[in-house]
Design a protein around this motif. Structure first.
Motif, PDB file in Angstrom:
ATOM      1  N   VAL A  19       0.824  -1.271  -0.054  1.00  0.00           N
ATOM      2  CA  VAL A  19      -0.155   0.180   0.115  1.00  0.00           C
ATOM      3  C   VAL A  19       0.905   1.367  -0.092  1.00  0.00           C
ATOM      4  CG1 VAL A  19      -2.095  -1.055   0.942  1.00  0.00           C
ATOM      5  CG2 VAL A  19      -0.407  -0.010   2.250  1.00  0.00           C
ATOM      6  N   ILE A  20       2.271   1.237   0.403  1.00  0.00           N
ATOM      7  CA  ILE A  20       2.982   2.362   0.317  1.00  0.00           C
ATOM      8  C   ILE A  20       4.313   1.796  -0.590  1.00  0.00           C
ATOM      9  CG2 ILE A  20       4.495   4.163   1.149  1.00  0.00           C
ATOM     10  CD1 ILE A  20       2.496   4.170   3.678  1.00  0.00           C
ATOM     11  N   GLY A  21       4.511   2.308  -1.787  1.00  0.00           N
ATOM     12  CA  GLY A  21       5.631   1.838  -2.545  1.00  0.00           C
ATOM     13  C   GLY A  21       6.913   2.695  -2.370  1.00  0.00           C
ATOM     14  N   ARG A  22       7.779   2.491  -3.076  1.00  0.00           N
ATOM     15  CA  ARG A  22       9.299   3.235  -3.121  1.00  0.00           C
ATOM     16  C   ARG A  22       8.908   4.672  -3.328  1.00  0.00           C
ATOM     17  NH1 ARG A  22      14.188   0.128  -3.109  1.00  0.00           N
ATOM     18  NH2 ARG A  22      13.650  -2.030  -3.742  1.00  0.00           N
ATOM     19  N   ARG A  38      12.124   4.974   1.132  1.00  0.00           N
ATOM     20  CA  ARG A  38      11.309   3.712   1.425  1.00  0.00           C
ATOM     21  C   ARG A  38      10.465   4.088   2.979  1.00  0.00           C
ATOM     22  NH1 ARG A  38      15.114   0.611   3.023  1.00  0.00           N
ATOM     23  NH2 ARG A  38      16.773   1.928   2.916  1.00  0.00           N
ATOM     24  N   ILE A  39       9.349   3.674   2.939  1.00  0.00           N
ATOM     25  CA  ILE A  39       8.761   3.632   4.141  1.00  0.00           C
ATOM     26  C   ILE A  39       7.986   2.067   4.325  1.00  0.00           C
ATOM     27  CG2 ILE A  39       6.242   4.178   5.237  1.00  0.00           C
ATOM     28  CD1 ILE A  39       6.527   7.105   3.888  1.00  0.00           C
ATOM     29  N   PHE A  40       8.213   1.615   5.509  1.00  0.00           N
ATOM     30  CA  PHE A  40       7.992   0.210   5.982  1.00  0.00           C
ATOM     31  C   PHE A  40       7.532   0.108   7.291  1.00  0.00           C
ATOM     32  CE2 PHE A  40      12.304  -0.524   7.309  1.00  0.00           C
ATOM     33  CZ  PHE A  40      13.088   0.354   6.635  1.00  0.00           C
ATOM     34  N   ASN A  41       8.089  -0.342   8.300  1.00  0.00           N
ATOM     35  CA  ASN A  41       7.608  -0.828   9.453  1.00  0.00           C
ATOM     36  C   ASN A  41       6.829   0.328  10.216  1.00  0.00           C
ATOM     37  OD1 ASN A  41       9.147  -2.996   8.830  1.00  0.00           O
ATOM     38  ND2 ASN A  41      10.774  -2.539  10.291  1.00  0.00           N
ATOM     39  N   SER A  42       5.452   0.449  10.313  1.00  0.00           N
ATOM     40  CA  SER A  42       4.691   1.523  10.425  1.00  0.00           C
ATOM     41  C   SER A  42       3.724   1.466  11.196  1.00  0.00           C
ATOM     42  CB  SER A  42       4.435   2.562   9.155  1.00  0.00           C
ATOM     43  OG  SER A  42       5.729   2.898   8.493  1.00  0.00           O
ATOM     44  N   ALA A  43       3.008   2.213  11.929  1.00  0.00           N
ATOM     45  CA  ALA A  43       1.786   1.995  12.914  1.00  0.00           C
ATOM     46  C   ALA A  43       0.502   2.829  12.630  1.00  0.00           C
ATOM     47  CB  ALA A  43       2.167   2.121  14.302  1.00  0.00           C
ATOM     48  N   VAL A  44      -0.574   2.288  12.859  1.00  0.00           N
ATOM     49  CA  VAL A  44      -1.824   3.141  12.226  1.00  0.00           C
ATOM     50  C   VAL A  44      -2.665   3.320  13.246  1.00  0.00           C
ATOM     51  CG1 VAL A  44      -3.607   3.225  10.498  1.00  0.00           C
ATOM     52  CG2 VAL A  44      -1.376   2.304   9.881  1.00  0.00           C
ATOM     53  N   VAL A  45      -3.594   4.383  13.622  1.00  0.00           N
ATOM     54  CA  VAL A  45      -4.452   4.593  14.471  1.00  0.00           C
ATOM     55  C   VAL A  45      -5.768   5.301  13.680  1.00  0.00           C
ATOM     56  CG1 VAL A  45      -3.200   4.412  16.726  1.00  0.00           C
ATOM     57  CG2 VAL A  45      -3.793   6.400  15.411  1.00  0.00           C
ATOM     58  N   PRO A  46      -7.040   4.795  14.249  1.00  0.00           N
ATOM     59  CA  PRO A  46      -8.196   5.390  13.752  1.00  0.00           C
ATOM     60  C   PRO A  46      -8.181   6.914  14.329  1.00  0.00           C
ATOM     61  CG  PRO A  46      -8.815   3.772  15.177  1.00  0.00           C
ATOM     62  CD  PRO A  46      -7.488   3.517  15.109  1.00  0.00           C
ATOM     63  N   ARG A  84       7.665   4.621   9.414  1.00  0.00           N
ATOM     64  CA  ARG A  84       9.149   4.662   9.481  1.00  0.00           C
ATOM     65  C   ARG A  84       9.591   5.014   7.897  1.00  0.00           C
ATOM     66  NH1 ARG A  84      13.555   0.138  10.828  1.00  0.00           N
ATOM     67  NH2 ARG A  84      15.619   1.165   9.577  1.00  0.00           N
ATOM     68  N   GLY A  85      10.081   6.472   7.901  1.00  0.00           N
ATOM     69  CA  GLY A  85      10.675   6.805   6.652  1.00  0.00           C
ATOM     70  C   GLY A  85      12.049   6.706   6.629  1.00  0.00           C
ATOM     71  N   GLU A  86      12.775   5.946   5.606  1.00  0.00           N
ATOM     72  CA  GLU A  86      14.191   6.106   5.408  1.00  0.00           C
ATOM     73  C   GLU A  86      14.497   7.123   4.456  1.00  0.00           C
ATOM     74  OE1 GLU A  86      14.557   3.518   7.362  1.00  0.00           O
ATOM     75  OE2 GLU A  86      16.442   2.469   7.033  1.00  0.00           O
ATOM     76  N   GLN A  87      15.111   8.147   4.950  1.00  0.00           N
ATOM     77  CA  GLN A  87      15.634   9.263   4.023  1.00  0.00           C
ATOM     78  C   GLN A  87      16.651   8.972   3.140  1.00  0.00           C
ATOM     79  OE1 GLN A  87      15.537  13.188   7.048  1.00  0.00           O
ATOM     80  NE2 GLN A  87      16.512  11.167   7.823  1.00  0.00           N
ATOM     81  N   ASP A  97      11.705  -4.130   4.425  1.00  0.00           N
ATOM     82  CA  ASP A  97      12.394  -2.897   4.550  1.00  0.00           C
ATOM     83  C   ASP A  97      12.163  -1.926   3.620  1.00  0.00           C
ATOM     84  OD1 ASP A  97      13.074  -4.223   7.137  1.00  0.00           O
ATOM     85  OD2 ASP A  97      15.271  -3.531   6.817  1.00  0.00           O
ATOM     86  N   THR A  98      11.186  -2.090   2.902  1.00  0.00           N
ATOM     87  CA  THR A  98      10.902  -1.456   1.695  1.00  0.00           C
ATOM     88  C   THR A  98       9.611  -0.726   1.500  1.00  0.00           C
ATOM     89  OG1 THR A  98      12.801  -2.674   0.648  1.00  0.00           O
ATOM     90  CG2 THR A  98      11.363  -1.417  -0.830  1.00  0.00           C
ATOM     91  N   TYR A  99       8.527  -1.586   1.905  1.00  0.00           N
ATOM     92  CA  TYR A  99       7.175  -1.392   1.738  1.00  0.00           C
ATOM     93  C   TYR A  99       6.238  -1.385   2.793  1.00  0.00           C
ATOM     94  CZ  TYR A  99       8.918  -2.736  -3.097  1.00  0.00           C
ATOM     95  OH  TYR A  99       9.673  -3.083  -4.014  1.00  0.00           O
ATOM     96  N   VAL A 100       5.054  -0.968   2.955  1.00  0.00           N
ATOM     97  CA  VAL A 100       4.053  -1.362   3.680  1.00  0.00           C
ATOM     98  C   VAL A 100       3.158  -2.319   2.997  1.00  0.00           C
ATOM     99  CG1 VAL A 100       2.242  -0.324   5.322  1.00  0.00           C
ATOM    100  CG2 VAL A 100       4.422   1.088   5.117  1.00  0.00           C
ATOM    101  N   GLY A 101       2.921  -3.360   3.850  1.00  0.00           N
ATOM    102  CA  GLY A 101       1.686  -4.229   3.445  1.00  0.00           C
ATOM    103  C   GLY A 101       0.853  -4.229   4.261  1.00  0.00           C
ATOM    104  N   LEU A 102      -0.708  -4.649   3.716  1.00  0.00           N
ATOM    105  CA  LEU A 102      -1.619  -5.015   4.642  1.00  0.00           C
ATOM    106  C   LEU A 102      -2.027  -6.389   4.620  1.00  0.00           C
ATOM    107  CD1 LEU A 102      -4.600  -2.358   3.824  1.00  0.00           C
ATOM    108  CD2 LEU A 102      -3.849  -3.374   6.027  1.00  0.00           C
ATOM    109  N   ALA A 103      -2.458  -7.067   5.774  1.00  0.00           N
ATOM    110  CA  ALA A 103      -3.087  -8.426   5.700  1.00  0.00           C
ATOM    111  C   ALA A 103      -4.466  -8.287   6.645  1.00  0.00           C
ATOM    112  CB  ALA A 103      -2.131  -9.256   6.280  1.00  0.00           C
ATOM    113  N   PHE A 104      -5.203  -9.177   6.180  1.00  0.00           N
ATOM    114  CA  PHE A 104      -6.691  -9.266   6.975  1.00  0.00           C
ATOM    115  C   PHE A 104      -6.748 -10.399   7.823  1.00  0.00           C
ATOM    116  CE2 PHE A 104      -7.307  -6.506   3.279  1.00  0.00           C
ATOM    117  CZ  PHE A 104      -7.367  -5.403   3.804  1.00  0.00           C
ATOM    118  N   ALA A 105      -7.607 -10.486   8.598  1.00  0.00           N
ATOM    119  CA  ALA A 105      -7.989 -11.759   9.524  1.00  0.00           C
ATOM    120  C   ALA A 105      -9.191 -11.335  10.212  1.00  0.00           C
ATOM    121  CB  ALA A 105      -6.923 -11.981  10.258  1.00  0.00           C
TER     122      ALA A 105
END
Ligand code: BMA
Length: 342
Positions: free
Chosen positions: A38-41, A49-57, A67-70, A309-317
């Motif tokens: 959901v977030i690419g290079r 690159r944006i990868f290991n990241s946290a989300v709240v409503p 996490r943005g790698e400058q 260490d490059t992208y953000v992914g989403l998974a569901f359950a």
């Protein structure tokens, strides 16, 4: 087993969601979003690159600590905003941290943020330099001012994750004491605080098990999710191969009142690097969860995880399916089930 349900979960009607594709015959109760990542290079100027990241409503939409790698290679934390939890606008500037006097107080670097609301305040936690890798924390109520708190622990430590409410009157923080490099060991520990400043009453929670996918080290991923069976903890586990570490993730269920006791622990991973965006990137073979949104009305889970260490992914359950799978595939050791104090 009684009905398995979320406890104290807010309703998130716009939680990102996609039904499990009928073609997915995997036995894991977790499936990937088909439009990952959901977030690419090169997501924003100066950030590669944006990868290991946290989300709240937040206010009917979503806000993320990213996490943005400058482009100079140094990681920092940026805010992202999204209406649907899938398409993100990334702030141009890093989060500006201040001290209690309101003066700028920036860490030298910051990575692997977690973000969580506890009572009426949002807390960001990350890994930073404190004469070596250590945990940094800040609080905000408006996502404009982030006031730094005391660093909870001396170095070296990583993967600090708060519980969403106090237990026994104390705030609870999981963490993973480590070294300052690419740590070849690591257990999950629990620490308690009456005030978010002084942390103590440390308890051992669990160590890398004999399961090969998590045999080197483990670390808390998303904030523990309160369920009728206990705290559902998504955590990453690392195995060592001739080509380096592989990061997968799975789950354990911790006792609600004594969370240093592990009630159930899944012997299988829930997700391991398989897709091209997980097996290939800046660091291949990394899936690293940092947040999970849960909808109190439906029990749906949306897991945000870093990929390679490059992208953000989403998974569901669905929470009942994950809890049932963990219980049915549970393998706990004596050091998991004890209180963790010697
Ligand atoms: C860990 C952390 C993570 C990273 C992982 C794989 O030690 O630095 O940020 O995703 O290594 O490189």
């Amino acid at each position: 087993m009684d009905e398995i349900r979320l406890v104290n979960a807010v309703s998130i009607p716009n939680l990102p969601w996609q039904d499990r594709p009928s073609s997915d015959k995997g036995e894991s109760p977790v499936w990937r979003y088909s439009e990952n990542p959901v977030i690419g290079r090169n997501p924003s100027p100066g950030v590669a690159r944006i990868f290991n990241s946290a989300v709240v409503p937040y206010e009917g939409e979503f806000i993320a600590a990213l996490r943005g790698e400058q482009v100079n290679g140094i990681p920092y934390v940026y805010l992202g905003r999204s209406k649907d939890g899938i398409h993100w606008d990334v702030d141009r500037d890093k989060i500006r941290f201040v001290n209690e006097k309101g003066e700028e107080f920036m860490p030298r670097y910051a990575y692997d943020p977690r973000l969580l609301k506890v009572e009426d305040t949002y807390y960001a936690i990350w890994c930073q330099d404190f004469y070596g890798a250590a945990i940094g924390m800040a609080k905000t109520t408006d996502f404009k001012t982030f006031e730094r708190l005391e660093n909870p622990f001396i170095p070296f430590n990583r993967n600090a994750v708060l519980f969403p409410r106090r237990v026994g009157g104390n705030y609870l923080l999981l963490s993973r004491p480590s070294d300052s490099g690419h740590t070849p060991f690591g257990d999950i520990w629990l620490s308690q605080s009456p005030d978010m400043t002084y942390w103590g009453k440390h308890r051992h929670v669990m160590n890398p098990s004999g399961n090969w996918w998590e045999g080197v080290k483990i670390g808390a991923g998303a904030a523990p999710i309160e369920t009728s069976e206990g705290w559902l903890l998504l955590y990453h586990g690392v195995s060592s191969t001739c080509n380096g570490f592989v990061y997968s993730f799975s789950a354990a269920i911790l006792d609600l009142d004594e969370p240093s006791r592990v009630k159930y622990r899944c012997k299988n991973y829930l997700l391991t690097p398989e897709e091209p965006y997980e097996v290939s990137g800046f660091v291949p073979n990394v899936t690293f969860p940092c947040a999970c949104l849960c909808d109190g009305d439906t029990g749906r889970m949306a897991i945000y995880y870093g990929c390679a260490d490059t992208y953000v992914g989403l998974a569901f359950a669905k929470v009942d399916e994950v809890v049932r799978y963990v219980i049915e595939n549970s393998q706990v050791s004596e050091s998991d089930t004890e209180i963790g104090l010697r």
